[in-house]
Design a protein around this motif. Sequence first.
Motif, PDB file in Angstrom:
ATOM      1  N   GLU A  19       0.796  -1.223  -0.010  1.00 44.28           N
ATOM      2  CA  GLU A  19      -0.023   0.064  -0.015  1.00 44.28           C
ATOM      3  C   GLU A  19       0.986   1.321   0.173  1.00 44.28           C
ATOM      4  O   GLU A  19       0.603   2.260  -0.686  1.00 44.28           O
ATOM      5  CB  GLU A  19      -0.932   0.106   1.137  1.00 44.28           C
ATOM      6  CG  GLU A  19      -2.078   1.047   1.279  1.00 44.28           C
ATOM      7  CD  GLU A  19      -2.999   1.358   0.389  1.00 44.28           C
ATOM      8  OE1 GLU A  19      -3.597   2.218   0.062  1.00 44.28           O
ATOM      9  OE2 GLU A  19      -3.327   0.032  -0.247  1.00 44.28           O
ATOM     10  N   TRP A  22       1.660   2.954  -3.367  1.00 49.28           N
ATOM     11  CA  TRP A  22       0.489   3.930  -3.745  1.00 49.28           C
ATOM     12  C   TRP A  22       0.914   5.345  -3.445  1.00 49.28           C
ATOM     13  O   TRP A  22       0.878   6.280  -3.982  1.00 49.28           O
ATOM     14  CB  TRP A  22      -0.694   3.384  -3.512  1.00 49.28           C
ATOM     15  CG  TRP A  22      -1.397   2.193  -4.246  1.00 49.28           C
ATOM     16  CD1 TRP A  22      -0.962   1.057  -4.082  1.00 49.28           C
ATOM     17  CD2 TRP A  22      -2.077   2.293  -5.395  1.00 49.28           C
ATOM     18  NE1 TRP A  22      -1.701   0.127  -4.682  1.00 49.28           N
ATOM     19  CE2 TRP A  22      -2.293   1.081  -5.821  1.00 49.28           C
ATOM     20  CE3 TRP A  22      -2.561   3.375  -6.204  1.00 49.28           C
ATOM     21  CZ2 TRP A  22      -2.971   0.506  -6.903  1.00 49.28           C
ATOM     22  CZ3 TRP A  22      -3.380   2.969  -7.216  1.00 49.28           C
ATOM     23  CH2 TRP A  22      -3.739   1.667  -7.829  1.00 49.28           C
ATOM     24  N   TRP A  23       1.101   5.414  -1.963  1.00 47.56           N
ATOM     25  CA  TRP A  23       1.416   6.717  -1.330  1.00 47.56           C
ATOM     26  C   TRP A  23       2.614   7.628  -1.724  1.00 47.56           C
ATOM     27  O   TRP A  23       2.538   8.592  -2.170  1.00 47.56           O
ATOM     28  CB  TRP A  23       1.523   6.511   0.199  1.00 47.56           C
ATOM     29  CG  TRP A  23       0.358   6.097   1.000  1.00 47.56           C
ATOM     30  CD1 TRP A  23      -0.329   5.083   0.882  1.00 47.56           C
ATOM     31  CD2 TRP A  23      -0.487   7.054   1.644  1.00 47.56           C
ATOM     32  NE1 TRP A  23      -1.651   5.217   1.694  1.00 47.56           N
ATOM     33  CE2 TRP A  23      -1.618   6.431   2.079  1.00 47.56           C
ATOM     34  CE3 TRP A  23      -0.358   8.594   1.984  1.00 47.56           C
ATOM     35  CZ2 TRP A  23      -2.677   6.802   2.838  1.00 47.56           C
ATOM     36  CZ3 TRP A  23      -1.215   9.065   2.886  1.00 47.56           C
ATOM     37  CH2 TRP A  23      -2.354   8.511   3.109  1.00 47.56           C
ATOM     38  N   LEU A 314      -6.843   8.152  -2.682  1.00 47.70           N
ATOM     39  CA  LEU A 314      -6.347   6.929  -3.171  1.00 47.70           C
ATOM     40  C   LEU A 314      -7.493   5.787  -3.371  1.00 47.70           C
ATOM     41  O   LEU A 314      -7.072   5.058  -4.373  1.00 47.70           O
ATOM     42  CB  LEU A 314      -5.408   6.153  -2.000  1.00 47.70           C
ATOM     43  CG  LEU A 314      -3.912   7.363  -1.819  1.00 47.70           C
ATOM     44  CD1 LEU A 314      -3.198   6.809  -0.708  1.00 47.70           C
ATOM     45  CD2 LEU A 314      -3.353   7.631  -3.241  1.00 47.70           C
ATOM     46  N   LEU A 315      -8.357   5.746  -2.544  1.00 46.89           N
ATOM     47  CA  LEU A 315      -9.494   4.863  -2.761  1.00 46.89           C
ATOM     48  C   LEU A 315     -10.143   5.054  -4.110  1.00 46.89           C
ATOM     49  O   LEU A 315     -10.071   3.910  -4.765  1.00 46.89           O
ATOM     50  CB  LEU A 315     -10.536   5.073  -1.528  1.00 46.89           C
ATOM     51  CG  LEU A 315     -10.382   4.440  -0.199  1.00 46.89           C
ATOM     52  CD1 LEU A 315     -11.501   4.792   0.551  1.00 46.89           C
ATOM     53  CD2 LEU A 315     -10.295   2.707  -0.328  1.00 46.89           C
ATOM     54  N   TRP A 317      -8.590   6.523  -6.763  1.00 49.08           N
ATOM     55  CA  TRP A 317      -7.910   6.086  -7.676  1.00 49.08           C
ATOM     56  C   TRP A 317      -7.796   4.749  -8.193  1.00 49.08           C
ATOM     57  O   TRP A 317      -7.784   4.091  -9.108  1.00 49.08           O
ATOM     58  CB  TRP A 317      -6.427   6.796  -7.309  1.00 49.08           C
ATOM     59  CG  TRP A 317      -5.255   6.627  -8.383  1.00 49.08           C
ATOM     60  CD1 TRP A 317      -5.275   6.548  -9.630  1.00 49.08           C
ATOM     61  CD2 TRP A 317      -4.016   6.859  -8.083  1.00 49.08           C
ATOM     62  NE1 TRP A 317      -4.038   6.508 -10.107  1.00 49.08           N
ATOM     63  CE2 TRP A 317      -3.228   6.603  -9.183  1.00 49.08           C
ATOM     64  CE3 TRP A 317      -3.082   6.896  -6.776  1.00 49.08           C
ATOM     65  CZ2 TRP A 317      -1.762   6.510  -9.187  1.00 49.08           C
ATOM     66  CZ3 TRP A 317      -1.715   7.042  -6.911  1.00 49.08           C
ATOM     67  CH2 TRP A 317      -0.962   6.704  -8.226  1.00 49.08           C
ATOM     68  N   GLN A 318      -7.672   3.858  -6.900  1.00 46.85           N
ATOM     69  CA  GLN A 318      -7.659   2.334  -7.161  1.00 46.85           C
ATOM     70  C   GLN A 318      -8.928   2.028  -7.773  1.00 46.85           C
ATOM     71  O   GLN A 318      -9.011   1.103  -8.718  1.00 46.85           O
ATOM     72  CB  GLN A 318      -7.488   1.859  -5.684  1.00 46.85           C
ATOM     73  CG  GLN A 318      -6.148   2.177  -5.108  1.00 46.85           C
ATOM     74  CD  GLN A 318      -5.938   1.719  -3.692  1.00 46.85           C
ATOM     75  OE1 GLN A 318      -7.019   1.506  -3.153  1.00 46.85           O
ATOM     76  NE2 GLN A 318      -4.729   1.942  -3.195  1.00 46.85           N
ATOM     77  N   MET A 319     -10.463   2.553  -7.368  1.00 46.23           N
ATOM     78  CA  MET A 319     -11.377   2.035  -8.030  1.00 46.23           C
ATOM     79  C   MET A 319     -11.663   2.684  -9.399  1.00 46.23           C
ATOM     80  O   MET A 319     -12.329   1.901 -10.170  1.00 46.23           O
ATOM     81  CB  MET A 319     -12.590   2.837  -6.972  1.00 46.23           C
ATOM     82  CG  MET A 319     -12.728   2.301  -5.479  1.00 46.23           C
ATOM     83  SD  MET A 319     -13.857   3.157  -4.746  1.00 46.23           S
ATOM     84  CE  MET A 319     -15.394   3.200  -5.524  1.00 46.23           C
ATOM     85  N   SER A 320     -10.722   3.531  -9.614  1.00 44.52           N
ATOM     86  CA  SER A 320     -10.748   3.995 -11.072  1.00 44.52           C
ATOM     87  C   SER A 320      -9.913   3.304 -12.149  1.00 44.52           C
ATOM     88  O   SER A 320      -9.712   3.910 -13.455  1.00 44.52           O
ATOM     89  CB  SER A 320     -10.607   5.615 -11.199  1.00 44.52           C
ATOM     90  OG  SER A 320     -11.537   6.298 -10.560  1.00 44.52           O
ATOM     91  N   GLY A 322      -6.534   2.702 -11.449  1.00 48.49           N
ATOM     92  CA  GLY A 322      -5.128   3.241 -11.312  1.00 48.49           C
ATOM     93  C   GLY A 322      -4.246   2.211 -10.875  1.00 48.49           C
ATOM     94  O   GLY A 322      -4.591   1.035 -10.201  1.00 48.49           O
ATOM     95  N   ASN A 323      -2.901   2.199 -11.507  1.00 48.52           N
ATOM     96  CA  ASN A 323      -1.844   1.015 -11.271  1.00 48.52           C
ATOM     97  C   ASN A 323      -0.700   1.711 -11.122  1.00 48.52           C
ATOM     98  O   ASN A 323      -0.410   2.779 -11.425  1.00 48.52           O
ATOM     99  CB  ASN A 323      -1.883   0.516 -12.591  1.00 48.52           C
ATOM    100  CG  ASN A 323      -1.039  -0.706 -12.441  1.00 48.52           C
ATOM    101  OD1 ASN A 323      -0.893  -1.692 -11.743  1.00 48.52           O
ATOM    102  ND2 ASN A 323       0.106  -1.002 -13.491  1.00 48.52           N
ATOM    103  N   VAL A 324      -0.005   1.240  -9.891  1.00 40.09           N
ATOM    104  CA  VAL A 324       1.348   1.521  -9.546  1.00 40.09           C
ATOM    105  C   VAL A 324       2.281   0.431  -9.344  1.00 40.09           C
ATOM    106  O   VAL A 324       1.719  -0.615  -9.031  1.00 40.09           O
ATOM    107  CB  VAL A 324       0.955   1.926  -7.934  1.00 40.09           C
ATOM    108  CG1 VAL A 324       2.558   2.446  -7.595  1.00 40.09           C
ATOM    109  CG2 VAL A 324       0.249   3.518  -7.853  1.00 40.09           C
TER     110      VAL A 324
END
Length: 431
Positions: A19, A22-23, A314-315, A317-320, A322-324
């Motif tokens: 996690e 992502w930060w 961030l939530l 971003w992940q739901m949309s 997003g990829n890190v």
Amino acid sequence: MSATKLQAVRGMNDILPPESDWWEEFEERVRTWARAYGYRPIRTPIVEPTALFKRAIGEVTDIVEKEMYSFEDVLNGEHLTLRPEGTAGCVRAVIEHNLLFQGPQRLYYLGPMFRHERPQKGRYRQFHQVGIEALGFAGPDIDAELILMGARLWDELGLQDVRLEINSLGSSEERAAHRRALVEYFRARYDELDEDGKRRLERNPLRILDSKNPAMQELIEGAPRLLDFLGEESRAHFERVLSLIEAAGVPYRINPRLVRGLDYYNRTVFEWVTPRLGAQATICAGGRYDGLIEQLGGRPAPAAGFAIGVERLLLLWQMSGGNVTPKVPDVYVVHQGERAEAVAFQLAERLRDLGLDVVLHCGGGSFKSQMKKADASGAALALILGEDEVDSGTVGLKPLRQEAPQQRVAIEACEDAVMQWLYGQEEGDGA
């Protein structure tokens, strides 16, 4: 008897790999994004005098009354508070260090804030914000810039279902006239107010418009609208903001119920909201606060800004989608034997001098077990050093991400061989 296991404070969370990747990615993007608009970083203390927030936020607010982590410093008797938001500390620092004497300031910050709320997903007692503050700018152009900044960040992150809501609070005189009309309206319907509404009626009637109580919505919809009380100057300011964001292609919705309960806010206020995190969840809120600098003891000066809730963003971003990509080392150095260990340390430092990320194996173990860890690290290459390699002045170079034979190269030529393999291979693949 074993010691009692300690745990983090409720609502204050550890951020662990993966996690934390992502930060890290988000914070890097924020710094690049803020620099693109000419904003510079400011870092203020996490702890401030309690009086700062009472004066800035107001004693008759949920934050000050119910949510602040305040305490008395037993060493000197000072009353201190863990910051519940970032604007007050930023403005305090600007006043204390006379930054506006150097001209208008574009500043940004990111870091933890603290409020004693009921923890839930996306809302914690230690939470994080990105703050953007533009101090010393009076015109509608800076209001529009702040909105365009948000729109750009959402686009860069690929966020979905985010929309802009905007309103104008006008001047203090216009708000006072609206406030009188609002109080008269709600007093005439006092029995329809819930307990929070009745408490806020005398102290801060604008906050009644913030109510999320479904039973209050019809009553709120019928209340006097602040937009109807705007004078010519305030209306012109607002219309210019709207024309600038329209010209930039940013869609918006005027929300006449969007307010701030504090007197120093004026003119433009806005929020970026999404339905994907619950009913009308706000990921970013901002506006103009021309009265705050004077309220905190500085010379009167205009100011505007916004804050982003990092956990919520961030939530989303992940739901949309997003990829890190997790950060992995370039090289993992495997070694066995005392002489090989000494050479491995030197070789790892020489590779780091070239800007490479290098993990040097620590803790011993067989070559086989070390190679498993090298592979699990995600590194592109493993360097292998044993006593035989030290005797022959060579090092083994083993590709880990593709089928290729292990090579032996001279230790003196190791840096060139590694760089050629890492970057020469990429050039060759693209040719």
